[in-house]
Design an enzyme around this catalytic site. Structure first.
Site, PDB file in Angstrom:
ATOM      1  N   CYS A 148      -5.597  -2.753   2.866  1.00 39.38           N
ATOM      2  CA  CYS A 148      -5.355  -2.614   4.296  1.00 39.38           C
ATOM      3  C   CYS A 148      -6.618  -2.636   5.168  1.00 39.38           C
ATOM      4  O   CYS A 148      -7.164  -3.700   5.448  1.00 39.38           O
ATOM      5  CB  CYS A 148      -4.528  -1.354   4.543  1.00 39.38           C
ATOM      6  SG  CYS A 148      -3.628  -1.380   6.134  1.00 39.38           S
ATOM      7  N   GLU A 162       0.840  -1.193   0.000  1.00 39.18           N
ATOM      8  CA  GLU A 162       0.000   0.000   0.000  1.00 39.18           C
ATOM      9  C   GLU A 162       0.879   1.248   0.000  1.00 39.18           C
ATOM     10  O   GLU A 162       1.881   1.312   0.711  1.00 39.18           O
ATOM     11  CB  GLU A 162      -0.890  -0.019   1.240  1.00 39.18           C
ATOM     12  CG  GLU A 162      -1.770   1.213   1.394  1.00 39.18           C
ATOM     13  CD  GLU A 162      -2.532   1.244   2.711  1.00 39.18           C
ATOM     14  OE1 GLU A 162      -3.517   1.991   2.803  1.00 39.18           O
ATOM     15  OE2 GLU A 162      -2.142   0.521   3.664  1.00 39.18           O
ATOM     16  N   LYS A 165      -9.593   2.828  -2.289  1.00 38.75           N
ATOM     17  CA  LYS A 165      -9.819   2.290  -0.949  1.00 38.75           C
ATOM     18  C   LYS A 165     -11.147   2.785  -0.369  1.00 38.75           C
ATOM     19  O   LYS A 165     -11.392   3.981  -0.277  1.00 38.75           O
ATOM     20  CB  LYS A 165      -8.657   2.714  -0.044  1.00 38.75           C
ATOM     21  CG  LYS A 165      -8.662   2.101   1.349  1.00 38.75           C
ATOM     22  CD  LYS A 165      -7.411   2.552   2.106  1.00 38.75           C
ATOM     23  CE  LYS A 165      -7.306   1.946   3.489  1.00 38.75           C
ATOM     24  NZ  LYS A 165      -6.093   2.426   4.197  1.00 38.75           N
TER      25      LYS A 165
END
Length: 259
Positions: A143, A43, A109
């Site tokens: 994540c 990431e 995200k």
């Protein structure tokens, strides 16, 4: 269509807010990769998790995506990882999926890490990405998305759930447990790629990059706190046989997720 996929994960430290240094070091690490189908980077691999420094965001015409295209073509492999992307006045933590033929897909995200105000600086995505590649369905996420099982729910028959992360060592027990849970409940391979080292906020990362099969068994894990490549093969036949033997996905509940 490929019955097997060769995957390469790069578990590495990241230079804080220095895209050129990060691209240069990744070039060095990937020099020895020769037969991967998919190469996975962490990431925000170009900057580290420097969420307040949105002035570092690049565009879809920027140097890092151009580098990814070049590397993907050179390695004849998909290259994927996330970076800060600015678009129409918004900044996204955007995972880029770059194929050797030049096709680029992206996922923004969805779950922004409010504990350090990622949601203050970035704009959340609204849609999942399901990539169809070489006969495989792949769902890449980022994540903090790992903590939200409904968003990762396998209602489309994906084969592989993939997470790129900057997941700190002090919460690594949750990382290990949640990756295994996502694999079991979705009857899919799960990959979690994390970084190592210490970032500009003094957060420490121990890695624990790993791949888990659809029954929750560990296939491979990177050495803790070490930089290096993790290479392994995923078998579509093995996954299909498991799903026929244990057709749990057919019994899942039906509902719609409102974003």
């Amino acid at each position: 269509m490929k019955e097997e996929l060769n995957i390469c994960l790069l578990q590495c430290d990241l230079h804080w807010e220095d895209a050129l240094k990060n691209r240069t070091q990744i070039d060095t690490y990937l020099a020895e990769v020769s037969d991967a189908d998919i190469i996975v980077l962490p990431e925000l691999f170009s900057t580290g998790f420097s969420v307040a420094s949105t002035h570092l965001a690049e565009t879809m015409d920027g140097e890092t995506l151009a580098w990814m295209k070049t590397m993907s073509e050179k390695k004849k492999a998909v290259l994927c990882g996330s970076l800060m992307i600015e678009e129409e006045g918004h900044v996204f933590n955007r995972l880029l999926w770059v194929e050797p033929n030049g096709r680029v897909l992206h996922y923004d995200k969805r779950h922004l890490f409010s504990l350090i105000e990622e949601d203050k600086y970035f704009t959340a995505g609204t849609e999942r990405l399901i990539v169809e590649y070489e006969g495989w369905k792949i769902c890449p996420m980022i994540c903090y998305d790992l903590r939200f099982p409904v968003f990762a729910r396998n209602d489309v028959g994906y084969d592989l759930l993939l997470f790129v992360a900057n997941w700190p060592d002090k919460r690594i027990v949750a990382w290990d447990a949640l990756l295994k849970a996502r694999a079991i409940e979705n009857q899919a391979y799960v990959i979690g790629l994390n970084r190592v080292g210490t970032d500009g906020y003094k957060a420490m990362y121990s890695g624990h990059s790993q791949v888990i099969d659809a029954e929750g068994d560990l296939i491979s894990m990177a050495p803790e706190n070490e930089i290096g490549l993790v290479e392994f093969i995923l078998s579509k036949k093995h996954l299909s046989m498991l799903r026929r033997r244990l057709p749990f996905l057919a019994d899942r509940d039906d509902f719609n997720l409102t974003l």
